[in-house]
Write an enzyme that holds these catalytic residues in place. Structure first.
Site, PDB file in Angstrom:
ATOM      1  N   GLU A 838      82.841  38.306  -0.485  1.00  0.00           N
ATOM      2  CA  GLU A 838      83.829  38.322  -1.573  1.00  0.00           C
ATOM      3  C   GLU A 838      84.635  37.032  -1.627  1.00  0.00           C
ATOM      4  O   GLU A 838      85.478  36.865  -2.505  1.00  0.00           O
ATOM      5  CB  GLU A 838      84.755  39.531  -1.431  1.00  0.00           C
ATOM      6  N   ASP A 862      86.283  40.861  -6.267  1.00  0.00           N
ATOM      7  CA  ASP A 862      87.028  39.768  -5.646  1.00  0.00           C
ATOM      8  C   ASP A 862      86.253  38.453  -5.685  1.00  0.00           C
ATOM      9  O   ASP A 862      86.845  37.381  -5.853  1.00  0.00           O
ATOM     10  CB  ASP A 862      87.376  40.124  -4.195  1.00  0.00           C
ATOM     11  N   CYS A 909      78.566  46.187  -4.178  1.00  0.00           N
ATOM     12  CA  CYS A 909      79.456  47.345  -4.237  1.00  0.00           C
ATOM     13  C   CYS A 909      80.596  47.143  -5.223  1.00  0.00           C
ATOM     14  O   CYS A 909      81.515  47.962  -5.284  1.00  0.00           O
ATOM     15  CB  CYS A 909      80.021  47.674  -2.853  1.00  0.00           C
TER      16      CYS A 909
END
Length: 975
Positions: A838, A862, A909
């Site tokens: 991220e 993110d 995810c």
């Protein structure tokens, strides 16, 4: 749709008078079972009102409105009179189109007939047609017309060169179903040609279904290396049909008004391309006739136009950019204007402006008068007036209140662009949830007697309200639909216990403020202090603070939140908080439209968690919509249509039925493995914010949990949960999963998500500070307890541990060492350890990480923010935080390539995993697992079944070749 068929035609009819011809038409309709025998009288009555002669040897006899009870079903019969019949108005008729009109379906037939009226030789050919097929062919073969309307315009596109604008225009034609992918491919290979005045042109004839002209203008005019760029026209060429549009474009350039297009809205662009100049006077009027501009009202409109002292033209605001002579019956009927649509009359009086204004006023008066028919006004769909701001609006301070009065009302069938947030399609009336007003005095002495009192009395009132608000939240948590909602509500409950908020409010009370004013002052001050840091997570906390503050203020003031209707509706609101979501009846809410927010804002995440189609970031104008207005909301394209036309609604209904069918099929096949059409295995897992929802994930077909946000457990306790508490919670998830893998993210908190029992020093930018694995490594005892609990609860079941916010291999090694040491003691049998990708540095260093980790899981939310430097909660920029940006996709490709080189798997995810446009791209990039919200699992599996590895690679290569996220989405939509 009613069509002309050969079996509906009778050839070689003979009549010695128009009355006899009319009797034959009535008999033909009766013999076909369309009408009662008495319908003959209705045909004669209608002729007595006015001739039904249409032109070019065609008459269209039909009954009166009062004769509809004599009609069994709508139909048409054609009667050919080769020798002709002299009609009662002196015209010679060779063809009767006899109509039994039980509805207005026949109007489409009449509109299609108007094309023959411009053909001078058609009457003779109709009279000589020797077969029914030949006659129907003469009537049914319309002239191909090129399309130019609001649906072919792409205005304010964020392009940086004329090539991007050309592609955007081509993609718009693809969306409008005028062309296919071959056309778009041909346009990408072209060099735009300069037309002058900053306008450019590209054209192609390959893959054209309907000739059309598109225009793409930039967000702001710019100058490229070849000159100014104000817009790019894209021509879908077919025969000579497009030449008329090119002629209009040439006229525009000759007038020197081309540069005016760059900042124009759709109405002004279409006006200019229709031939209206800056000197043209225009007037608009809504058509109220029940069946639109059919023959009789059209005739009276034409008569009114012919009575004017100068030429009057007319066009349909909702239709093509084509003005026609208002004095031409065939042209006016050909507009196909329906009730509720807007006619735009235009006239140029040269130096006689008053003459033009008078002519237009006469035309408007004629339409408002009904054009010979009784008309009724459009139904009033609601009270568009809104109350002014009171002392405190529920969304915050007066400065935050969106001004609705500054916006013009939406025209019918208007497209409102916004940001796609949650997939799906909804068609329903709207409910606008406006912020309630809390009216209270500033000073305690001005309260009603039952609420007055000193500072201690105000403190008691606030404490009682805090207790009631806390009870409300706990009740909502117990009934919350979805783990994400429950998690956020739990955080709200904790905010109520913030001692600093309490003390700030008490201080205001000591200064004489009422409990209401002191509480809101404390909330507003704290929220503003967080907002000025321009940090996404802090901005979300500010919104949460105000949500909590409103709840307490509502208790203090005795004001309840707005109550939605007890019927299906689309919710329209400024923004929506967890408390609002928890109150929603998901059986009634068909969709969500917000003025604020982006694709990764709380409102979007909550909508996806509940499976509600959502479009966000539509702007303040969305709040001017009126209750019960019908809306089409497209959560895939990020578009809403206000008061859609019947045709658009019908198309949307068909698409909705198809989507519902796909959802049913997807649900029925939800337990099948995630695979592409050609068999490539892609695991589809669920994101969870609470272990209590693991069973629900399995029921929706999840093949495991791809992200368990373990911080929910820590945020739900006043102190760090002990080992046994954690083991019990994690074991609950493992038991529900029944041997399916569980990917657990270790504690991800920090300055932006503080824990009351784990104080962190204030940071200027906590989002870039001590959080995630960085914070956990400062308290290895807490991290070790969590890892021990996970390993113990897993036993012999598959456990995947991943560390958040890892920037390089050093942080991973420190955390991995703890896992390895505990494993020597516990010995869980199926454990993998990985990291979340991220931070861009982790993606750039993926090869060094891949050599040591067991897997990667890409957190696209993110990763997108860090890569693009855009706060996803920013009120103006959030819509640009798009995970399909090519920079983000390149980082994903680098990550996948590095992992596969070491034989490791990669999951996604983030919210991108359930984006319909993104799924084939991610598969094409080589991703092995998609973890999405629980309700999205069946549809993601269905999308996988609809793609092949080859098509996925094409999507990925196409996306990577673009320069912006919007270009990516346009290019993907054109495939």
């Amino acid at each position: 749709m009613l069509t002309l068929q050969p079996q509906d035609a009778a050839l070689d009819c003979q009549a010695d008078s128009w009355q006899n011809a009319l009797d034959q038409a009535a008999a033909s309709l009766h013999e076909a079972g369309l009408v009662e025998a008495s319908y003959r009288d209705a045909l004669h009555s209608r002729e007595a009102q006015g001739s039904t002669f249409l032109g070019s040897g065609i008459a269209i006899p039909h009954g009166t409105p009062g004769s509809r009870d004599q009609i069994h079903r709508t139909g048409v019969r054609l009667l050919q009179f080769p020798d002709g019949v002299t009609w009662h108005d002196g015209n010679r008729v060779f063809l009767l189109v006899a109509i039994a009109a039980a509805s207005d379906e026949h109007l489409d037939v009449l509109r299609r007939l108007t094309h023959v009226l411009d053909d001078e030789g058609v009457a003779e050919r109709l009279a000589k047609a020797d077969t029914a097929e030949a006659m129907v062919a003469l009537l049914a073969k319309p002239k191909v017309k090129a399309r130019l309307d609001a649906g072919t315009l792409c205005l304010g596109f964020p392009a940086r060169d004329r090539f991007e604008l050309a592609l955007a225009a081509a993609a718009r034609l693809r969306q409008a179903e005028c062309v296919d992918a071959r056309f778009v491919a041909a346009i990408t290979e072209q060099e735009p040609v300069s037309l002058g005045q900053g306008l450019w042109l590209v054209s192609a004839g390959t893959g054209v279904g309907q000739p059309a002209l598109a225009l793409a203008t930039p967000e702001r005019a710019f100058t490229g290396h070849r000159g100014a760029v104000n817009g790019v026209f894209c021509v879908a060429a077919q025969g000579e049909a497009h030449c008329e549009l090119l002629g209009r474009l040439a006229d525009l350039l000759d007038s020197g008004e081309g540069e005016a297009l760059v900042d124009a809205d759709a109405d002004h662009v279409l006006a200019r391309l229709s031939g209206e100049s800056s000197r043209t006077e225009t007037a608009r009027v809504t058509l109220l006739n029940a069946h639109g501009l059919h023959a009789r009202p059209a005739k009276l409109l034409v008569q009114a136009a012919r009575e004017q002292s100068l030429p009057v033209r007319v066009r349909l605001m909702e239709g093509a950019a084509e003005t026609v002579s208002a004095a031409s019956l065939t042209k006016v009927i050909g507009l196909g204007a329906r009730r509720g649509q807007t006619l735009i009359f235009s006239a140029e009086g040269g130096g006689e402006r008053k003459s033009a204004e008078a002519a237009l006023a006469a035309m408007v008066a004629a339409v408002n008068g009904g054009l010979g028919e009784s008309v009724r006004p459009l139904s009033n769909v609601g009270d568009a007036s809104h109350q002014g701001a009171r002392r405190h609006e529920s969304n915050g301070s007066d400065a935050e209140t969106l001004s609705e009065a500054a916006y013009e009302p939406f025209a019918d069938d208007t497209a409102l662009p916004a940001t796609a947030a949650s997939p799906g399609l909804a068609i329903a009336p709207i409910f606008v949830m406006r912020a309630p007003s809390f009216d209270y005095p500033e000073r305690a002495r001005d309260l009603t007697p039952d609420r007055q009192g000193d500072a201690e009395r105000q403190r008691e009132r606030l404490r009682a309200s805090l207790v009631e608000a806390r009870e409300q939240l706990h009740a909502l948590i117990g009934t919350a639909k979805g783990g994400d909602v429950a998690e956020i509500l739990s955080m709200h409950a904790e905010m109520l216990d913030d001692p600093e908020l309490h003390e700030a409010a008490f201080e205001g009370m000591r200064d004489g403020l009422s409990a209401e004013a002191a509480w809101w002052q404390a909330i507003d001050t704290a929220a503003r202090a967080q907002e000025v840091l321009a940090d996404r997570l802090l901005a979300e906390r500010a919104a949460d603070l105000r949500d909590v503050g409103r709840r307490v203020l509502g208790v203090l003031c005795g004001v309840s939140m707005p109550t939605p209707p007890q019927r299906p509706y689309i919710l329209v609101t400024d923004d929506i908080g967890p408390s609002d979501v928890a109150r929603l009846d998901t059986a009634q809410v068909r969709g969500l439209l917000t003025a604020r927010g982006g694709a990764t804002s709380h409102s979007a995440i909550l909508a996806r968690a509940l499976g509600i189609p959502a479009v966000v970031g539509a702007g303040a104008r969305a709040l001017t919509l009126v209750n019960d207005d019908e809306l089409i909301l497209d959560g895939d394209l990020g578009r809403v249509i206000v008061r859609p036309s019947a045709e658009r609604r019908d198309r949307a209904e068909l698409r909705l039925k198809e989507l519902e069918r796909l959802r049913r099929e997807a649900h029925g096949l939800r337990f099948e493995e995630g695979r592409t059409a050609d068999g490539r295995r892609i695991e589809v897992a669920a994101n969870l914010g609470n272990t209590a929802h693991a069973e629900d994930a399995v029921e929706h077909g999840a093949e495991g949990v791809g992200l368990l946000r373990t911080e929910f457990l820590f945020m739900a306790h006043p102190e760090a949960p002990d080992l046994e508490t954690q083991i019990g919670e994690y074991r609950r998830a493992f038991d529900a999963l029944g041997g399916r893998p569980l990917v657990a993210r270790t504690l991800d908190v920090g300055g932006d998500k503080p824990l009351p029992y784990w104080p962190v020093a204030a940071e200027d930018n906590p989002f870039l500070g001590l959080r995630g694995i960085r914070l956990a490594l400062t308290r290895p005892d807490v991290l070790e307890t969590q890892l021990r609990a996970l390993l113990t609860a897993a036993g012999d079941r598959p456990l995947r541990i991943m560390f958040p916010m890892v920037k390089d291999v050093d942080e991973y090694r420190q955390a991995r060492a703890i896992v390895d040491r505990l494993q020597q003691e516990i010995g869980a049998s199926d454990v993998q350890v990985g990291v979340m990708i991220e931070i861009p540095s982790a993606a750039l260093l993926a090869p060094s990480l891949a050599a040591e980790v067991d897997f990667f899981s890409i957190g696209t939310n993110d990763l997108t923010q860090y890569t693009l430097a855009i706060d996803r909660g920013h009120p103006e920029l959030s819509s640009q935080a798009d995970g399909l940006h090519p920079a983000v996709l390149r980082l994903i490709r680098m990550t996948v390539d590095a992992a596969h080189a070491e034989g490791k798997w990669v999951g996604v995810c983030g919210e991108l995993g359930s984006d319909a446009a993104a799924v084939p791209v991610l598969v094409g990039l080589g991703v092995d697992e998609l973890s999405v919200s629980v309700r999205q699992v069946p549809m993601v599996k269905a999308r996988l079944r609809g793609i092949t590895q080859e098509s996925a690679r094409l999507h990925a290569e196409t996306a990577l070749a673009q320069a912006t996220s919007q270009a990516v989405r346009d290019a993907l939509e054109a495939l």
